[in-house]
Write an enzyme that holds these catalytic residues in place. Structure first.
Site, PDB file in Angstrom:
ATOM      1  N   SER A 140       0.715  -1.109  -0.046  1.00  0.00           N
ATOM      2  CA  SER A 140      -0.045   0.054  -0.023  1.00  0.00           C
ATOM      3  C   SER A 140       0.842   1.245   0.240  1.00  0.00           C
ATOM      4  O   SER A 140       1.985   1.013   0.620  1.00  0.00           O
ATOM      5  CB  SER A 140      -0.942  -0.082   1.217  1.00  0.00           C
ATOM      6  OG  SER A 140      -1.416   1.312   1.487  1.00  0.00           O
ATOM      7  N   TYR A 153      -1.384  -1.023  10.156  1.00  0.00           N
ATOM      8  CA  TYR A 153      -1.376  -1.116   8.827  1.00  0.00           C
ATOM      9  C   TYR A 153      -0.218  -0.717   7.939  1.00  0.00           C
ATOM     10  O   TYR A 153       0.449  -1.642   7.121  1.00  0.00           O
ATOM     11  CB  TYR A 153      -2.576  -0.401   8.150  1.00  0.00           C
ATOM     12  CG  TYR A 153      -2.946  -0.612   6.444  1.00  0.00           C
ATOM     13  CD1 TYR A 153      -4.040  -1.730   6.460  1.00  0.00           C
ATOM     14  CD2 TYR A 153      -2.547  -0.057   5.620  1.00  0.00           C
ATOM     15  CE1 TYR A 153      -4.219  -2.170   4.949  1.00  0.00           C
ATOM     16  CE2 TYR A 153      -2.925  -0.132   4.338  1.00  0.00           C
ATOM     17  CZ  TYR A 153      -3.864  -1.207   4.253  1.00  0.00           C
ATOM     18  OH  TYR A 153      -4.183  -1.470   2.719  1.00  0.00           O
TER      19      TYR A 153
END
Ligand code: CAA
Length: 246
Positions: A140, A153
């Site tokens: 990401s 995350y």
């Protein structure tokens, strides 16, 4: 190289479905992984079948190593050799770090990072033995740049970049490539779950001026899975509308 089986973890989610479709369009036999007895699986299969897609299902909780080993063995025995693995399964449990609890940390680290060990470990030796393989890890933009409210995350997605580069070196001579794709904000349920005003602020900072489309990420994965991409390995490919330029 004949296209055999492509396994996509979290294959029934927003990004997962698009990746499954792009690989299927390219001639792969695609196995969409989901949790065992996943209630939406039958509906997902029926819907994609009606759209012309013939997908297989591989059940395993990607946080559970034994289940992943069993899934890989079953696919290899019943469907065919896994020549492409897309580690796509991922969740968010966003919170500012001081409010983040251990469960939120553990859930994200195990689903987004431990899963990559669990699924790749049984597959990679088979690819190396056969002299061909494609591993694509879905990271990401927030693993590359870090994100407010996403310590868990960002850590997991940055970890994916590390394992990508390490494994790429270990199997480069065996015809196996290992790459990371780092999407920006894509119009999936995960991103649409962000509070609207927060999301609007984020989108306002994207030079391209919109969310990404799942198909745009999926097409990149299909290219990395193809024979044409044999000289790309250990790379992190950013696809984020200019949100973070590296
Ligand atoms: N940088 C600096 N400060 C920020 C900030 C930022 N990016 N975002 C918020 N703040 C500030 C706010 O202005 C606020 O300040 P004040 O208290 O002084 O007013 C303070 O931090 C608290 O912010 P919130 O009101 O938003 O706090 P909250 O507890 O209600 O929500 C949060 C926290 C859930 C993390 C929320 O900020 C949020 O959802 N942020 C977005 C996180 C995000 O981008 N997630 C991506 C999900 S999609 C995905 O992960 C896919 C992918 O790969 C891209």
């Amino acid at each position: 190289m004949a296209k055999n089986v492509a396994l996509v973890t979290g294959g029934m989610g927003g990004l997962g479905t698009a990746i499954c479709k792009a690989l299927h369009d390219d001639g792969w036999k695609v196995v969409a992984n989901c949790l065992p007895d996943f209630p939406p699986a039958a509906e997902w299969l029926a819907k994609t079948k009606a759209e012309g897609y013939d997908f297989f299902v591989g059940e395993a909780d990607v946080t559970n190593y034994e289940q992943c080993v069993a899934m890989v063995q079953k696919i290899e025995a019943e469907i065919g050799p896994i020549d492409c693995l897309v580690n796509n399964a991922g969740i968010t449990r966003d919170a500012v770090f001081r409010k983040m609890n251990k469960d939120q940390w553990d859930a994200v680290l195990s689903t987004n990072l431990d899963s990559v060990f669990n699924v790749t470990h049984p597959v990679l030796p088979l690819m190396a033995e056969r002299g061909f393989g494609r591993v694509i890890n879905i990271s990401s933009v927030n693993g590359v740049k870090g994100q407010f409210g996403q310590a868990n995350y960002s850590a997991a997605k940055a970890g994916l970049l590390g394992i990508t580069k390490a494994l790429a070196q270990e199997v480069a001579k065996k015809g196996v490539t290992v790459n990371a794709v780092a999407p920006g904000y894509v119009g999936t349920e995960m991103v649409l779950a962000i509070k609207e005003e927060v999301r609007e602020q984020i989108v306002a900072t994207v030079p391209v001026g919109r969310l990404g489309r799942p198909e745009e990420i999926a097409d990149l994965c299909a290219y990395l899975a193809s024979d044409k991409a044999g000289y790309i390995t250990g790379a992190t490919i950013n696809i984020n509308g200019g949100l973070h330029m590296v």
